[in-house]
Design a protein around this motif. Structure first.
Motif, PDB file in Angstrom:
ATOM      1  N   GLY A  46       3.184  52.921 -49.449  1.00  0.00           N
ATOM      2  CA  GLY A  46       4.074  53.435 -50.486  1.00  0.00           C
ATOM      3  C   GLY A  46       4.011  52.732 -51.817  1.00  0.00           C
ATOM      4  O   GLY A  46       4.742  53.079 -52.734  1.00  0.00           O
TER       5      GLY A  46
ATOM      6  N   ARG B  29      14.275  55.820 -32.889  1.00  0.00           N
ATOM      7  CA  ARG B  29      14.521  55.430 -34.278  1.00  0.00           C
ATOM      8  C   ARG B  29      14.822  56.677 -35.092  1.00  0.00           C
ATOM      9  O   ARG B  29      14.085  57.658 -34.999  1.00  0.00           O
ATOM     10  N   LEU B  30      15.867  56.609 -35.905  1.00  0.00           N
ATOM     11  CA  LEU B  30      16.149  57.725 -36.797  1.00  0.00           C
ATOM     12  C   LEU B  30      15.171  57.707 -37.970  1.00  0.00           C
ATOM     13  O   LEU B  30      14.808  56.651 -38.470  1.00  0.00           O
ATOM     14  N   ALA B  32      15.044  59.335 -41.744  1.00  0.00           N
ATOM     15  CA  ALA B  32      15.743  60.095 -42.797  1.00  0.00           C
ATOM     16  C   ALA B  32      14.716  60.419 -43.875  1.00  0.00           C
ATOM     17  O   ALA B  32      13.891  61.312 -43.708  1.00  0.00           O
ATOM     18  N   GLY B  33      14.689  59.660 -44.976  1.00  0.00           N
ATOM     19  CA  GLY B  33      13.678  59.899 -46.012  1.00  0.00           C
ATOM     20  C   GLY B  33      12.328  59.284 -45.676  1.00  0.00           C
ATOM     21  O   GLY B  33      11.309  59.625 -46.262  1.00  0.00           O
ATOM     22  N   GLY B  34      12.331  58.347 -44.736  1.00  0.00           N
ATOM     23  CA  GLY B  34      11.081  57.728 -44.301  1.00  0.00           C
ATOM     24  C   GLY B  34      10.505  56.697 -45.261  1.00  0.00           C
ATOM     25  O   GLY B  34       9.438  56.135 -45.002  1.00  0.00           O
ATOM     26  N   GLN B  35      11.205  56.402 -46.355  1.00  0.00           N
ATOM     27  CA  GLN B  35      10.584  55.556 -47.379  1.00  0.00           C
ATOM     28  C   GLN B  35      10.668  54.067 -47.052  1.00  0.00           C
ATOM     29  O   GLN B  35      10.047  53.234 -47.715  1.00  0.00           O
ATOM     30  N   SER B  36      11.419  53.718 -46.025  1.00  0.00           N
ATOM     31  CA  SER B  36      11.350  52.364 -45.476  1.00  0.00           C
ATOM     32  C   SER B  36      10.771  52.387 -44.067  1.00  0.00           C
ATOM     33  O   SER B  36      10.034  51.485 -43.678  1.00  0.00           O
ATOM     34  N   LEU B  37      11.111  53.444 -43.301  1.00  0.00           N
ATOM     35  CA  LEU B  37      10.612  53.497 -41.924  1.00  0.00           C
ATOM     36  C   LEU B  37       9.092  53.705 -41.881  1.00  0.00           C
ATOM     37  O   LEU B  37       8.392  53.044 -41.104  1.00  0.00           O
ATOM     38  N   HIS B  78      18.011  59.791 -53.362  1.00  0.00           N
ATOM     39  CA  HIS B  78      18.216  59.006 -54.585  1.00  0.00           C
ATOM     40  C   HIS B  78      18.168  59.919 -55.815  1.00  0.00           C
ATOM     41  O   HIS B  78      18.955  59.774 -56.737  1.00  0.00           O
ATOM     42  N   GLY B 110      13.736  59.237 -50.509  1.00  0.00           N
ATOM     43  CA  GLY B 110      14.630  58.208 -49.973  1.00  0.00           C
ATOM     44  C   GLY B 110      16.091  58.641 -50.075  1.00  0.00           C
ATOM     45  O   GLY B 110      16.482  59.296 -51.031  1.00  0.00           O
ATOM     46  N   THR B 111      16.902  58.253 -49.081  1.00  0.00           N
ATOM     47  CA  THR B 111      18.299  58.701 -49.017  1.00  0.00           C
ATOM     48  C   THR B 111      19.259  57.514 -49.119  1.00  0.00           C
ATOM     49  O   THR B 111      18.896  56.374 -48.791  1.00  0.00           O
ATOM     50  N   GLU B 124      19.637  47.712 -53.964  1.00  0.00           N
ATOM     51  CA  GLU B 124      20.728  47.888 -54.914  1.00  0.00           C
ATOM     52  C   GLU B 124      21.955  48.531 -54.285  1.00  0.00           C
ATOM     53  O   GLU B 124      23.101  48.125 -54.555  1.00  0.00           O
ATOM     54  N   LEU B 167      25.013  57.040 -39.376  1.00  0.00           N
ATOM     55  CA  LEU B 167      25.819  57.001 -40.594  1.00  0.00           C
ATOM     56  C   LEU B 167      25.816  58.416 -41.168  1.00  0.00           C
ATOM     57  O   LEU B 167      24.747  58.962 -41.453  1.00  0.00           O
ATOM     58  N   TYR B 193      11.692  45.886 -56.154  1.00  0.00           N
ATOM     59  CA  TYR B 193      12.886  45.236 -55.638  1.00  0.00           C
ATOM     60  C   TYR B 193      13.273  44.107 -56.577  1.00  0.00           C
ATOM     61  O   TYR B 193      12.414  43.435 -57.157  1.00  0.00           O
TER      62      TYR B 193
HETATM   63  C1  LIG Z   1       7.124  51.002 -52.818  1.00  0.00           C
HETATM   64  C2  LIG Z   1       8.607  51.061 -52.484  1.00  0.00           C
HETATM   65  C3  LIG Z   1       9.503  50.472 -53.352  1.00  0.00           C
HETATM   66  C4  LIG Z   1      10.872  50.504 -53.057  1.00  0.00           C
HETATM   67  N1  LIG Z   1      11.721  49.897 -53.925  1.00  0.00           N
HETATM   68  C5  LIG Z   1      13.048  49.885 -53.639  1.00  0.00           C
HETATM   69  C6  LIG Z   1      13.979  49.226 -54.502  1.00  0.00           C
HETATM   70  O1  LIG Z   1      13.625  48.704 -55.562  1.00  0.00           O
HETATM   71  N2  LIG Z   1      15.282  49.207 -54.125  1.00  0.00           N
HETATM   72  C7  LIG Z   1      15.715  49.813 -52.967  1.00  0.00           C
HETATM   73  O2  LIG Z   1      16.905  49.773 -52.682  1.00  0.00           O
HETATM   74  N3  LIG Z   1      14.864  50.447 -52.151  1.00  0.00           N
HETATM   75  C8  LIG Z   1      13.547  50.499 -52.455  1.00  0.00           C
HETATM   76  N4  LIG Z   1      12.696  51.148 -51.588  1.00  0.00           N
HETATM   77  C9  LIG Z   1      13.236  51.746 -50.323  1.00  0.00           C
HETATM   78  C10 LIG Z   1      13.813  53.119 -50.551  1.00  0.00           C
HETATM   79  O3  LIG Z   1      14.959  53.053 -51.375  1.00  0.00           O
HETATM   80  C11 LIG Z   1      14.202  53.827 -49.240  1.00  0.00           C
HETATM   81  O4  LIG Z   1      14.421  55.145 -49.578  1.00  0.00           O
HETATM   82  C12 LIG Z   1      15.428  53.368 -48.514  1.00  0.00           C
HETATM   83  O5  LIG Z   1      15.443  51.997 -48.279  1.00  0.00           O
HETATM   84  C13 LIG Z   1      15.541  53.983 -47.128  1.00  0.00           C
HETATM   85  O6  LIG Z   1      15.957  55.294 -47.179  1.00  0.00           O
HETATM   86  P1  LIG Z   1      15.213  56.413 -46.325  1.00  0.00           P
HETATM   87  O7  LIG Z   1      16.052  57.612 -46.388  1.00  0.00           O
HETATM   88  O8  LIG Z   1      13.832  56.556 -46.807  1.00  0.00           O
HETATM   89  O9  LIG Z   1      15.307  55.796 -44.850  1.00  0.00           O
HETATM   90  P2  LIG Z   1      14.265  55.756 -43.649  1.00  0.00           P
HETATM   91  O10 LIG Z   1      13.040  55.055 -44.055  1.00  0.00           O
HETATM   92  O11 LIG Z   1      14.117  57.102 -43.072  1.00  0.00           O
HETATM   93  O12 LIG Z   1      15.097  54.861 -42.637  1.00  0.00           O
HETATM   94  C14 LIG Z   1      15.312  53.473 -42.862  1.00  0.00           C
HETATM   95  C15 LIG Z   1      16.055  52.870 -41.657  1.00  0.00           C
HETATM   96  O13 LIG Z   1      17.406  53.323 -41.619  1.00  0.00           O
HETATM   97  C16 LIG Z   1      17.674  54.056 -40.431  1.00  0.00           C
HETATM   98  N5  LIG Z   1      18.491  55.208 -40.847  1.00  0.00           N
HETATM   99  C17 LIG Z   1      18.165  56.119 -41.807  1.00  0.00           C
HETATM  100  N6  LIG Z   1      19.165  57.001 -41.988  1.00  0.00           N
HETATM  101  C18 LIG Z   1      20.140  56.638 -41.135  1.00  0.00           C
HETATM  102  C19 LIG Z   1      21.459  57.159 -40.858  1.00  0.00           C
HETATM  103  N7  LIG Z   1      21.945  58.224 -41.528  1.00  0.00           N
HETATM  104  N8  LIG Z   1      22.206  56.555 -39.902  1.00  0.00           N
HETATM  105  C20 LIG Z   1      21.726  55.462 -39.244  1.00  0.00           C
HETATM  106  N9  LIG Z   1      20.502  54.929 -39.466  1.00  0.00           N
HETATM  107  C21 LIG Z   1      19.723  55.510 -40.397  1.00  0.00           C
HETATM  108  C22 LIG Z   1      16.313  54.411 -39.861  1.00  0.00           C
HETATM  109  O14 LIG Z   1      16.365  54.497 -38.459  1.00  0.00           O
HETATM  110  C23 LIG Z   1      15.464  53.253 -40.322  1.00  0.00           C
HETATM  111  O15 LIG Z   1      15.592  52.161 -39.448  1.00  0.00           O
HETATM  112  C24 LIG Z   1      11.328  51.160 -51.872  1.00  0.00           C
HETATM  113  C25 LIG Z   1      10.424  51.773 -51.018  1.00  0.00           C
HETATM  114  C26 LIG Z   1       9.060  51.721 -51.302  1.00  0.00           C
HETATM  115  C27 LIG Z   1       8.100  52.379 -50.361  1.00  0.00           C
END
Ligand SMILES: Cc1cc2nc3c(=O)[nH]c(=O)nc-3n(C[C@H](O)[C@H](O)[C@H](O)COP(=O)(O)OP(=O)(O)OC[C@H]3O[C@@H](n4cnc5c(N)ncnc54)[C@H](O)[C@@H]3O)c2cc1C
Ligand code: FES
Ligand code: FES
Lengths: 156, 292
Positions: A46, B29-30, B32-37, B78, B110-111, B124, B167, B193
């Protein structure tokens, strides 16, 4: 071993259906299963933006989306966008300003720049920099890319 | 790298999703947006047996304001926060902070729920939730419970969520006419970050602050409140001396880690700089969008 899952989606205007492993990400599906190698793979976590493509009209990272998540979606890649002329002005400006050297980052840069111009037709240089902050280029030093996006935006 | 093998399901309702978690426990594992998973899977830091894609649970999406409360569904992206007039008007801290979260392509997926549940110490949104005393609405097989943000973040990537809980939303009080928020962070590039960041919220009466909340991030395992500095900024005229005393008090409030990004001393200095910036912002806010 998990089995495969059937998916059906639209890629560059054409319907596609395949069965995929759940772990297959969208960019590998496009490159390996469909032979669309214009979308590049760099870091696979990413950070670099080489894999940028459009999913239901939104610019996303192809390495952070599973192919199964694209079931029912509309995907556009650099191939489709180039063919239908959606990037013409930007491509001309990139060429004129030497905004590419090896070209590895270019498909992602073009799609990211087009997404910016769609929401802001006359962005400041700072806005261009902020918007392209998620796309790495290891060759140009970025200035030529910013110049090219600015030039493409200025064209009527 | 490529992710390890896993099974995949996409439940169509919250109760179906909760049932799957209850049956599969720790192996699930859940998504959501997948941007951390997805990065964690690609780097093989995680290898779940089953990925439960909650992207189809449309009830978990959306932003509504009613009777002074703003409810934001966990699947709200977001980019949806960035575009929301409700957020700009009633939860302006989120509107300012979200511009600093990642890059446009990542904000398109991302969510807020993922960000809160993932609980990255450098993120943040968790700090904003603590500054604003948000309530986390958490669903489990036994029903719904509400966890105050102050009790939600337990450690690095660790929250009050159980393995079989989801959540579903965050709830915020709409800001009152005498309340203000401020946000500042230092990062090497836009979207990275933070090296150190600060989310602040207070009641403002002319040159005095009350009910001050200063929540730092990227400075400890969870969002960290600077309680001594908060107390020093409360109820007295905000002179240079007041701000200097609050900055000095950060030495006791914060114990920043050293890592490859910054030394502990550098983080302390950044924390002092950010404190002065948010106090200025609380007293004399720049309209949202005008700050670049
Ligand atoms: C290159 C890069 C830079 C980034 N920079 C930043 C930054 O500067 N600041 C920042 O804050 N983030 C940053 N992020 C992360 C981004 O904001 C993600 O979107 C966020 O952290 C996770 O949201 P997601 O929906 O993608 O979650 P996912 O990746 O889908 O899930 C993350 C985790 O949360 C769990 N989860 C998800 N939804 C729920 C729910 N509803 N209930 C219970 N558990 C749940 C999942 O099981 C998993 O373990 C960055 C990501 C990348 C790839
Ligand atoms: S390969 Fe997807 S962001 Fe680098
Ligand atoms: S032109 Fe080589 S990476 Fe950008």
């Amino acid at each position: 071993m998990p089995g495969t899952i059937p998916i059906a989606l639209t890629v560059n205007g054409a319907p596609v259906s395949r069965a995929v492993e759940p772990r297959l990400n969208l960019v590998d599906f496009l490159r390996i299963d469909l032979g669309l190698t214009g979308t590049h793979v760099g870091c696979e976590h990413g950070v670099c933006g080489a894999c940028t493509l459009l999913l239901d009209g939104d610019m996303v990272r192809g390495c952070l989306v599973l192919a199964v998540q694209a079931d029912g979606a509309v995907v556009e890649t650099i191939e489709g966008l180039s063919e239908r002329g959606a990037l013409r002005r930007l491509q001309d400006a990139f060429l004129a300003r030497n905004a590419l050297q090896c070209g590895f980052c270019t498909p992602g840069m073009l799609i990211a720049a087009a997404a910016l111009l769609a929401q802001d037709p006359a962005p400041s240089r700072d806005a261009i920099r902020a918007h392209l902050s998620g796309n790495y280029c290891r060759c140009t030093g970025y200035h030529a890319i910013i110049d090219a996006v600015e030039a493409a935006a200025a064209k009527p | 790298m490529k992710p390890p093998s896993f099974d995949y399901v996409r439940p169509r309702s919250l109760s179906e999703a909760l049932g799957i978690l209850a049956a599969r426990g720790d192996g699930a594992r859940l998504l959501a947006g997948g941007q951390s998973l997805m990065p964690a899977l690609n780097m093989r830091l995680l290898s779940p047996e089953l990925v439960v894609d909650i992207g189809g649970l449309d009830d978990l999406r959306g932003i509504v304001e009613r009777d002074g409360l703003v409810r934001i569904g966990a699947l709200t992206r977001h980019v949806d926060l960035q575009r929301s007039a409700i957020v700009v008007r009633h939860v302006p801290l989120l509107a300012v902070a979200i511009d600093h979260v990642a890059h446009p392509a990542i904000r398109n997926r991302g969510t807020i729920g993922g960000s809160i549940a993932f609980a990255d110490p450098a993120a943040e949104l968790p700090a904003c939730a603590v500054a604003l005393q948000a309530r986390m609405i958490v669903a489990g097989m036994a029903g719904t419970r509400i966890v105050p943000a102050d009790e939600f973040f337990l450690g690095i990537y660790e929250t009050a969520l159980g393995p079989d809980e989801i959540l579903v939303a965050l709830e915020f009080d709409a800001v009152g006419p005498d309340q203000r928020s401020a946000f500042a962070e230092l990062a090497r590039r836009r979207g990275d970050y933070a090296l150190v960041g600060l989310a602040a919220h207070a009641r403002v009466d002319a040159d005095r602050l009350d009910e001050v909340r200063l929540v730092y991030f990227s400075i400890g395992p969870t969002p960290v409140r600077a309680r001594t500095a908060e107390a020093l900024l409360t109820g007295r005229p905000l002179t240079r001396d007041t701000v200097t005393a609050a900055q000095a008090a950060l030495a006791a409030d914060l114990d920043p880690p050293a890592d490859t990004q910054a030394s502990s001393a550098a983080r302390r200095q950044m924390a002092r700089v950010l404190l002065a910036r948010v106090v200025m912002e609380l007293l004399d806010p720049v309209p949202i969008g005008a700050g670049g």
